[in-house]
Design a protein around this motif. Structure first.
Motif, PDB file in Angstrom:
ATOM      1  N   ALA A  68       0.839  -1.207   0.000  1.00 21.29           N
ATOM      2  CA  ALA A  68       0.000   0.000   0.000  1.00 21.29           C
ATOM      3  C   ALA A  68       0.873   1.256   0.000  1.00 21.29           C
ATOM      4  O   ALA A  68       0.611   2.213  -0.732  1.00 21.29           O
ATOM      5  CB  ALA A  68      -0.930  -0.007   1.211  1.00 21.29           C
ATOM      6  N   LEU A  69       1.934   1.239   0.813  1.00 21.45           N
ATOM      7  CA  LEU A  69       2.849   2.386   0.856  1.00 21.45           C
ATOM      8  C   LEU A  69       3.539   2.578  -0.489  1.00 21.45           C
ATOM      9  O   LEU A  69       3.602   3.692  -1.016  1.00 21.45           O
ATOM     10  CB  LEU A  69       3.889   2.199   1.959  1.00 21.45           C
ATOM     11  N   LEU A  70       4.061   1.492  -1.047  1.00 16.76           N
ATOM     12  CA  LEU A  70       4.763   1.585  -2.329  1.00 16.76           C
ATOM     13  C   LEU A  70       3.840   2.073  -3.436  1.00 16.76           C
ATOM     14  O   LEU A  70       4.253   2.859  -4.294  1.00 16.76           O
ATOM     15  CB  LEU A  70       5.383   0.243  -2.694  1.00 16.76           C
ATOM     16  N   LYS A  71       2.584   1.646  -3.419  1.00 17.18           N
ATOM     17  CA  LYS A  71       1.619   2.115  -4.421  1.00 17.18           C
ATOM     18  C   LYS A  71       1.377   3.617  -4.262  1.00 17.18           C
ATOM     19  O   LYS A  71       1.385   4.360  -5.230  1.00 17.18           O
ATOM     20  CB  LYS A  71       0.305   1.355  -4.326  1.00 17.18           C
ATOM     21  N   PHE A  72       1.185   4.066  -3.021  1.00 15.86           N
ATOM     22  CA  PHE A  72       0.957   5.493  -2.786  1.00 15.86           C
ATOM     23  C   PHE A  72       2.160   6.310  -3.258  1.00 15.86           C
ATOM     24  O   PHE A  72       2.004   7.314  -3.963  1.00 15.86           O
ATOM     25  CB  PHE A  72       0.684   5.769  -1.303  1.00 15.86           C
ATOM     26  N   LEU A  73       3.361   5.881  -2.875  1.00 12.61           N
ATOM     27  CA  LEU A  73       4.563   6.613  -3.291  1.00 12.61           C
ATOM     28  C   LEU A  73       4.691   6.622  -4.807  1.00 12.61           C
ATOM     29  O   LEU A  73       4.993   7.655  -5.410  1.00 12.61           O
ATOM     30  CB  LEU A  73       5.804   5.998  -2.650  1.00 12.61           C
ATOM     31  N   GLY A  74       4.439   5.478  -5.442  1.00 12.24           N
ATOM     32  CA  GLY A  74       4.517   5.388  -6.899  1.00 12.24           C
ATOM     33  C   GLY A  74       3.490   6.272  -7.585  1.00 12.24           C
ATOM     34  O   GLY A  74       3.789   6.934  -8.579  1.00 12.24           O
ATOM     35  N   ASP A  75       2.265   6.286  -7.053  1.00 11.43           N
ATOM     36  CA  ASP A  75       1.202   7.114  -7.636  1.00 11.43           C
ATOM     37  C   ASP A  75       1.562   8.593  -7.601  1.00 11.43           C
ATOM     38  O   ASP A  75       1.070   9.374  -8.414  1.00 11.43           O
ATOM     39  CB  ASP A  75      -0.124   6.903  -6.897  1.00 11.43           C
TER      40      ASP A  75
END
Length: 127
Positions: A68-75
């Protein structure tokens, strides 16, 4: 207005380059767990700490939290390779308790350690 504030904070994080991230799980008024993401970075010689977002709870595993964190950072095009620190408050989740036992490859710590190791190896290989 909230999107403009988030955009400004993200812009400042990118300008600073390096940052650290804190992730916590907290219930809202309806007792539904949410993840909170907070970052710390420098503006000149002044440390800054900024709340970024609440995310819906993605599960009780370190792997789910890390994803979830990696997705948020990537987004938001925040490069995980510029992350220089991590903290978390829901230690049972992060250590792998809900995955059965500690698994360095499936926990939040394990995933971030692998990313950091990869970034260090990549920098040495290219320099």
């Amino acid at each position: 207005m909230g999107d403009k504030v988030l955009t400004e904070i993200v812009s400042r994080i990118k300008k600073s380059k390096y940052y650290s991230v804190s992730v916590d799980s907290t219930p809202d008024e309806s007792h539904t767990d949410q993840l909170t993401i907070v970052v710390r970075y420098m503006e000149g010689s002044t440390p800054k700490e900024r709340f970024l977002t609440f995310l819906p709870n993605c599960g009780h595993t370190g792997e789910a939290t890390a994803n979830a964190l990696l997705k948020f950072l990537g987004d938001h095009q925040i490069d995980i390779m510029d992350c220089r620190g991590q903290s978390y408050y829901n230690a049972a989740n992060m250590s792998g308790k809900y995955a059965g036992s500690y698994s360095g490859e499936k926990s939040f710590i394990g995933i971030c350690t692998m990313l950091w190791s990869f970034s260090q190896f990549s920098r040495k290989s290219s320099g």
